[in-house]
Each structure stands twice: as structure tokens, then as C-alpha cells.
Scaffold this motif. Sequence first.
Motif, mmCIF file in Angstrom:
data_model
loop_
_atom_site.group_PDB
_atom_site.id
_atom_site.type_symbol
_atom_site.label_atom_id
_atom_site.label_comp_id
_atom_site.label_asym_id
_atom_site.label_seq_id
_atom_site.Cartn_x
_atom_site.Cartn_y
_atom_site.Cartn_z
ATOM 1 N N PHE A 126 35.416 -10.119 75.469
ATOM 2 C CA PHE A 126 34.240 -10.086 74.605
ATOM 3 C C PHE A 126 34.110 -8.754 73.887
ATOM 4 N N LEU B 151 31.830 -11.365 82.159
ATOM 5 C CA LEU B 151 30.638 -10.537 82.255
ATOM 6 C C LEU B 151 30.971 -9.069 82.054
ATOM 7 N N LEU B 152 32.117 -8.650 82.606
ATOM 8 C CA LEU B 152 32.507 -7.244 82.489
ATOM 9 C C LEU B 152 32.740 -6.876 81.025
ATOM 10 N N PHE C 15 31.641 -8.333 78.516
ATOM 11 C CA PHE C 15 30.342 -8.460 77.866
ATOM 12 C C PHE C 15 29.574 -7.138 77.945
ATOM 13 N N GLY C 16 29.533 -6.584 79.159
ATOM 14 C CA GLY C 16 28.883 -5.300 79.341
ATOM 15 C C GLY C 16 29.581 -4.203 78.560
ATOM 16 N N LEU C 17 30.924 -4.255 78.551
ATOM 17 C CA LEU C 17 31.695 -3.260 77.803
ATOM 18 C C LEU C 17 31.359 -3.323 76.318
ATOM 19 N N ALA C 18 31.184 -4.543 75.805
ATOM 20 C CA ALA C 18 30.852 -4.699 74.383
ATOM 21 C C ALA C 18 29.561 -3.947 74.065
ATOM 22 N N PHE C 19 28.562 -4.086 74.953
ATOM 23 C CA PHE C 19 27.303 -3.353 74.772
ATOM 24 C C PHE C 19 27.557 -1.854 74.760
ATOM 25 N N ILE C 20 28.309 -1.393 75.772
ATOM 26 C CA ILE C 20 28.510 0.043 75.935
ATOM 27 C C ILE C 20 29.259 0.616 74.731
ATOM 28 N N GLU D 129 29.493 -0.524 71.683
ATOM 29 C CA GLU D 129 28.679 -0.494 70.468
ATOM 30 C C GLU D 129 27.693 0.677 70.501
ATOM 31 N N ASP D 130 27.097 0.876 71.674
ATOM 32 C CA ASP D 130 26.105 1.932 71.790
ATOM 33 C C ASP D 130 26.746 3.310 71.668
ATOM 34 N N VAL D 131 27.915 3.483 72.281
ATOM 35 C CA VAL D 131 28.602 4.775 72.222
ATOM 36 C C VAL D 131 29.042 5.065 70.785
ATOM 37 N N LEU E 229 26.167 6.251 69.010
ATOM 38 C CA LEU E 229 25.789 7.577 69.468
ATOM 39 C C LEU E 229 26.656 8.642 68.796
ATOM 40 N N ASP F 231 31.203 -7.608 65.090
ATOM 41 C CA ASP F 231 30.362 -8.728 65.513
ATOM 42 C C ASP F 231 30.553 -9.975 64.673
#
Lengths: 288, 316
Positions: free
Chosen positions: A38, A96-97, A99-104, A106-108, A111, A219
Motif C-alpha cells: 500500500f 496493515l503494515l 498501510f501504516g507506512l503509507a501514512f508515515i 506521506e507525513d514525513v 514534514l 495517491d
Amino acid sequence: MTTVLFFNVFNGLIIGAFYALMALGLSLIMNLSGVINFAHGGFVALGAYIAYTLQPYVGFWGALIFAPPLTACIGLIIERTLIRRLYGRDPLYSLLLTFGLAFIIEDVTRLIWGAQGLQYQIPIWLQQPLSNSLFFLTGYRVFMVVIVAVIVAALFFILNYTRLGLRIRAGTLDLETVSVLGVNVRVLRNLNFGLGIYLAGLAGVLAAGMLGLQPTIGDSLIMPSFISIIIGGLGSLPGTLLGGLLIGVASGITTVFLPQASEAIIYVMMAAVLLVRPRGLFGEEGRF
Amino acid sequence: MQNLNARTGDAVVWLLLLTAPFWLPLTGGYVELGTEILVYALAAMALNFLLGYTGVLSFGHAAYFGLGAYGTAVIMKYVYVSTPLAMAFGVILGTAAAAIIGPLIVRLRGVYFAMCTIAFGQVFYFIAFQWRGFTGGDDGLSAWHREPLHFGFATLDILSSGKALYFFTLAVFAVAVGIMAFLLRSPFGRTLLAIRENERRARFLGIPVDRHIWMSWVISCAFVSLAGVMYALLNDFVDPRALRWDQSGNFVIMAVLGGMRSFWGPLLGAAIFIVLRDYISSHTENWMSFVGLIFVLVVLFFPRGLLGMVRRRLMR
């Protein structure tokens, strides 16, 4: 009318090439490791931003050459530290992992490089239209298609004629036997993951030149990539390539006649394929 | 003994839920937070009907959640201002969509099933996003609000009283959860467990596996759309984020965090996730990283979920 149609078919082909480039990477990883990545869209964005950072030092061509392997290195590290632990477990967990990485990711990205869109410089001669009658054919668009074609050809060459490619294809069919025959499967999966992320990084660099830079650049590309794989058939790389080009062109043609449906058409195509042939156009029977 | 334990557990859960509006403010929470937890818990438990008890991995449940929410909002805004009517329409809309898409995907398994549910889920996101005239596009549907409920003999003012809304949501939650528990205890539910444990054996026993998975999928989506309906009523608002793919991921992580194999697991997971997210997003702008980190940590360290871990400890 013909010009408009030609324009949209060509445009669809470019978009389709993008989808295919991302989908091939996803497909490689999914076939060998059973992981739906993901975070692939995140790696596309990373590739684009790394190219942006490198460009002042190494120029356009340097960025094109160096950014994708750097992205792949990040991918290798993430595979080694996180994703590797989940092989052989329920696919739910790797999903799920990532998925979480995708969030991280994008946020990084936001940043480090900021939420605002950035411009990506491309050489002036690539920005020119090729001719006056075909004003929409800028050099960059043709250039992108050429690059994608070269890379895809190289990928299929690697898969068909090198030892690594042979092992990847064999591992897709039966990883256990490959392991028993003395191949280091951990390294194989690691390299394969890196190869997939390389393609994502390259897609990012190319997309940056056309769409500009944004943390969410991947995305809009990831869903069509999934659909390319579903239409082409899980387990088949030529199928994935064809699937990507097919939905790109179909959505290009639809733009001419019914612009609102250009996005919907790819979902309709997916539903049609699943209805008639659930394993996809080139998928093997009984694999999933 | 085991039976007794389970009964005590159930009693404790219901007691905590019934008294929540009174003790939540004491712990620094607020009643709306409790209502939100109930809504998400219902969604996660509905997903778990499919994920934990049938063993089918859906990553597209946000679509039906969102359809329930949009169905409610559309009725309230455009058709007729009536809370029960809007609720019924929302559930019907979500369930009907699931019933139609079901036959296309129930033949697929594992990762392939997951991928197709994600892709189909995104269809509704695009519709909600692009059909500006009707769905409000990115801005969503606002400028409507829930209406007090009239029962003939009494009126429940869910509009102005947060506590009334909480207890109404709890009643809906209780009915939905009761039906799910009843179904899981029935021969149908046992058949679903058999499919989860060994699909091939179930098939050899003559169980029509695909049809059972389809039914489980539709039931699961029906309750998720009910959760979506309550979400719309709670917020008096709905926008495309209610049905985007990250919402589906939230439902799955709630179920996993609490424990997929236990009935109350998703409730616990939802409570923890919502409270954490509420806390994090009010303290930092980079809440996305932290939410992502929750996903990673849960997968690496609590794959069985909290209740799963507790149960294992007790068994030993």
C-alpha cells in the motif's frame, strides 16, 4: 475530431504507461512475497522529491539516473527491518503494515519538503511541441513513453535472461522448491522488493516532470495500478503491463465522448473482467 | 467456569457502556467521544463478522459505511426530514450496493479479494467526490441536522441532548450486536467458522462456500452501513473522507488491535484507537505519522490483539 481522438489516445497511453510502471512494481512484490504494498504511492512521492533535491547538484539527467536507485535503497531497508518479519503470516498483517507506512511516508514527505506543490524543472528542449500541427505532443511526453518502454524492456530482459530473473520467476511459482535448491530466498525477496520500489521511484521522477511535486502525488495513481493488476490477472507481468495501457487508453477515449466518466470507466472495466473472467485476462486459473 | 467468565465479561461490558455518560467526563472525556466510540465499535464489530469469524479479508468496508452516511444525509437534506426514514434508507443503500458487488468478488480469496474490495470501495469515493451538484463534492453535505425521535408516548430529544443521542446510539448498537451474536451462535454462524478454519473441508462437506461468504459479506456490510448512518447523525455532516480507503484501514486496525478472535475485541480496539487519535490530533500536526506508527506497532507486537493476549495468558 480525429486530432482530438488521437490526442486523447496518446494521452491515455502516457497515463497508462504510468499506471503500468507502478503496477509492475506492485505486481513483482505481490507475486513473490504475497504483500500488497500500500505504501507504493508513498515511494512514488519519495522518488519524485529525492529527484527534486538532487537536481541542483546533478542536473536533470543525473536525477533521472540516481533518484530511483536511492528510493530503492530506502525500500530495501524497510523490507529488511519491517516487512520481512511478516512473510508467511496472514496477508492481513503485511497489508496493515504497508498501510501504516503509507501514512508515515506521506507525513514525513510533508514534514521535509512542505505541503505546498513544487515545480520540477525539465530541459527546455523537452518542453517544446514536436511540430505545429501536433501541438500537444511535447517532447517530454514522447520522452516519457520512450523511457517507460526502455525500462519495461529491460525489466522483461532481466526476468527472462538473467539468473536473478529466472529465480524470481521460479520463486513466484514455488518459493519452497527454489529455497530447497539452495537459493537464498531472503536475499531474493529483498532484491525483488528493491526492484519493485525502483520502478515506483522512476514513476515518481517522471511524474514530477509532468504533474509537479506534491506529497500526495502517488495517491491518484495507486488505485488504477491495483485495477491494472486485477484486469491483467494476478501473477502475470505481461498482463499487468497490458492492463495498465488498456485502462489508460480506455479512459483517454472516454474523455472525448463523456468526460465525467473517464475515471468511472476503469472501474466498469474491472467489474466486467471480474464478471466474465475472475482471474483476469492473463491470470492463471486457481491461483487465487 | 469458562461460560461463567464469558457471562461476567458481557455483564461488565454492558454495565460500562450503560454508565459511560456519567463516568466519561470524570476521566477527562466527553459524551460525544463515547458516542463516536460506539459508532466506530459497531463498524469494527461488523467488519469482524467477516474478518474474524468468516476469515475473509475486506479492506473496502468504508464504502458501505459512507453509503449509509450519505444515504441518511441525502434523505434528510433533499427528500423528507425524518430520522427513522433516513436511517432506513441509509442501511438499505449500503446493503444493496454490497449485495450487488458481492457476487463479483466472493469467488476470490486472500490478497486478491482484499485488492478488489479496495478498488470497488474507491468507486463510491469518486462518485461522492465528483458528483458535486448532488453530494457536495469535497465539501460534503451539510446544512441539515438530525431530528428528535417521537415514539407516540414520549419524545427522545437526540438533537439537543448529547446523553439522549448516546443512549439512542447505544440502543442501536445493542440491537445490532445482539443480532450478530445470535447469528454467530446459530448453525449459520458455525458454518462460517468452519469455512474460516478449513475452506476445502467445508466444501467437501457440501457447504455452498461462496454463497455463505456472500451472505456473511452482505450482513457485515449491512451493519457497517448502520454504523455509517449513526456517524452521519452524530456529526450532522458527511464528506468523502467517510468513505475513503484510509477509513477502511481504520476499521481493520481497530479489529486487530482489540483482538479479531474475540467478540468484544473490536469494541476495545475502537475505544483505544479513537481516544489515541483524539489525543494525538489535538497535540501535534503530524498525527498521520503517529497513526501510521500505531499500525506498525500493532502488527509487529500485538498481532493477536489485546484480548487475544489476555486470553492466552489465562489459558497458560
